[in-house]
Design an enzyme around this catalytic site. Sequence first.
Site, short mmCIF file in Angstrom:
data_model
loop_
_atom_site.label_atom_id
_atom_site.label_comp_id
_atom_site.label_asym_id
_atom_site.label_seq_id
_atom_site.Cartn_x
_atom_site.Cartn_y
_atom_site.Cartn_z
N ASN A 11 -14.50 62.27 30.43
CA ASN A 11 -15.64 62.51 29.54
C ASN A 11 -15.26 63.66 28.63
O ASN A 11 -15.17 64.80 29.07
CB ASN A 11 -16.87 62.87 30.41
CG ASN A 11 -18.03 63.37 29.58
OD1 ASN A 11 -18.07 63.17 28.36
ND2 ASN A 11 -18.99 64.02 30.23
N TRP A 12 -15.02 63.33 27.37
CA TRP A 12 -14.55 64.35 26.43
C TRP A 12 -15.69 65.17 25.83
O TRP A 12 -15.45 66.05 25.00
CB TRP A 12 -13.70 63.71 25.31
CG TRP A 12 -12.39 63.17 25.82
CD1 TRP A 12 -11.95 63.16 27.12
CD2 TRP A 12 -11.35 62.55 25.06
NE1 TRP A 12 -10.71 62.58 27.20
CE2 TRP A 12 -10.32 62.19 25.96
CE3 TRP A 12 -11.18 62.24 23.70
CZ2 TRP A 12 -9.14 61.56 25.54
CZ3 TRP A 12 -10.02 61.62 23.28
CH2 TRP A 12 -9.01 61.28 24.20
N LYS A 13 -16.90 64.86 26.22
CA LYS A 13 -18.09 65.61 25.77
C LYS A 13 -18.04 65.82 24.24
O LYS A 13 -17.55 64.94 23.54
CB LYS A 13 -18.18 66.95 26.50
CG LYS A 13 -18.03 66.81 28.01
CD LYS A 13 -18.44 68.04 28.76
CE LYS A 13 -18.08 67.89 30.23
NZ LYS A 13 -18.89 68.70 31.11
N HIS A 97 -25.91 61.50 32.31
CA HIS A 97 -25.10 62.69 32.62
C HIS A 97 -26.01 63.91 32.74
O HIS A 97 -27.01 64.02 32.02
CB HIS A 97 -24.06 62.91 31.51
CG HIS A 97 -23.04 63.95 31.85
ND1 HIS A 97 -23.30 65.30 31.74
CD2 HIS A 97 -21.79 63.84 32.34
CE1 HIS A 97 -22.23 65.98 32.12
NE2 HIS A 97 -21.30 65.12 32.50
N GLU A 99 -25.82 66.85 31.73
CA GLU A 99 -26.04 67.63 30.50
C GLU A 99 -27.11 66.96 29.64
O GLU A 99 -27.88 67.64 28.96
CB GLU A 99 -24.71 67.80 29.74
CG GLU A 99 -23.82 68.82 30.43
CD GLU A 99 -22.34 68.62 30.22
OE1 GLU A 99 -21.93 67.84 29.35
OE2 GLU A 99 -21.56 69.25 30.98
N GLU A 169 -22.31 63.62 40.56
CA GLU A 169 -21.86 64.86 39.94
C GLU A 169 -22.84 65.98 40.28
O GLU A 169 -23.88 66.12 39.60
CB GLU A 169 -21.80 64.69 38.42
CG GLU A 169 -20.86 63.59 37.98
CD GLU A 169 -20.33 63.85 36.58
OE1 GLU A 169 -19.12 63.92 36.43
OE2 GLU A 169 -21.14 64.01 35.66
N GLY A 175 -18.22 71.87 35.21
CA GLY A 175 -17.73 72.87 34.28
C GLY A 175 -17.77 74.28 34.83
O GLY A 175 -17.61 75.25 34.09
N SER A 215 -15.59 69.58 38.20
CA SER A 215 -14.38 70.42 38.27
C SER A 215 -13.23 69.75 39.01
O SER A 215 -12.52 70.40 39.79
CB SER A 215 -14.72 71.79 38.89
OG SER A 215 -15.70 72.45 38.10
N GLY A 236 -14.42 66.00 33.32
CA GLY A 236 -14.78 66.59 32.04
C GLY A 236 -13.64 67.41 31.50
O GLY A 236 -12.67 66.89 30.94
N GLY A 237 -13.73 68.73 31.71
CA GLY A 237 -12.77 69.67 31.13
C GLY A 237 -11.30 69.26 31.29
O GLY A 237 -10.53 69.30 30.32
C1 PEP Z 1 -18.41 65.96 33.56
O1 PEP Z 1 -18.65 66.36 32.44
O2 PEP Z 1 -18.81 64.83 33.91
C2 PEP Z 1 -17.66 66.82 34.47
C3 PEP Z 1 -17.52 66.45 35.71
O3 PEP Z 1 -17.16 67.99 33.94
P1 PEP Z 1 -16.07 68.96 34.61
O4 PEP Z 1 -14.96 68.08 35.14
O5 PEP Z 1 -15.62 69.84 33.48
O6 PEP Z 1 -16.74 69.70 35.70
#
Ligand code: PEP
Length: 252
Positions: A11-13, A97, A99, A169, A175, A215, A236-237
Amino acid sequence: MRNRTPMIAGNWKMFKTCPEAVNNARTLVSLVSDVDDVEIMIAPPFTALTGVFDVISQSAIHLGAQNLHWEVEGAFTGEISGKMIYSAGCRYVIIGHSERRQYFGEIDERVNRKINAALDAHLLPVICVGESESERESEKTFSVLDKQMQKGVEGLTLDQMGSAVIAYEPVWAIGTGKTATPQQAQEVHEHLRNFLANRFDETTAQNIRILYGGSVKPGNIGELMSLPDIDGALVGGASLDPETFSKIIKYK
Ligand code: PEP
C-alpha cells in the site's frame, strides 16, 4: 499445511508521483521476476494506476487501488468508482483501511457498500479490520473485530465472500514500528477464520486469505508467515522501496 497461496500486498498510500511510481514498479518487476509462489499486489495512488499498469501488465504483479466510491458514476466530485479503477487495470481494491476509518469517516456501513461496489465492478476487495491501542488494552479486540466484520460483510453471498481477502491491521501497529507479536497476530487471524466459518462456512473460511498488516519488515515477515493462519502481509512503509519490498516478498 496451508493450501492458500500467500499474498504480499504493498500500500503506497499518498506517496510517489507518477514517474516515481512507474520507476518503482519497473525496479520491482525485475527484482521479483523469479517469484512464482507468492501473489504480489501493489496499490499506488490513483494518479499512477495506468502508468504502473503499463509496466506490470506483462508481469505476475497485480494492481490494486487504495479506495473507491460505492456508486458507479455520478455527481460525486473528487471520487473514483470501481468501474474506473477496473478500467485502469486494477484487480484488487483496499477497503476500510484504518487511515480511511480514522480520517475520512469510513464507517462499517460505507465499508459494506464499497465491498459490494467492488464486487459489482469485478474487483477483489481487500477488507481491512483492526483495533485501536485503547481497544486492545481494554480487551475489546475481538468484539471490535466482530462488529467490523459483521457489518462490513453483511449480505454477502458465499461466493462473494470467497473472492475477498481480509487484512488484519492493528491500528497501533500501522506506521509506528510496533508490530503485533506473531502470537498476537495468529490469535486474531484464527479468531477471524472462526468468524468466517460461523457466518459463512468452513470451506470459505479455510480458503480465504487473511493478511497481517502493521510495520511488516524483511526482519519479521518470516516468523509471521510461519504461523498457520497468516497468509501474507499488507505492507505500507516498507513497500515504498522496491529492494526492501522484494525482500519481504522473498521471505522464504
Ligand atoms: C498499511 O498502511 O496498511 C500498513 C500496514 O502500514 P505500515 O506497514 O507502514 O505499518
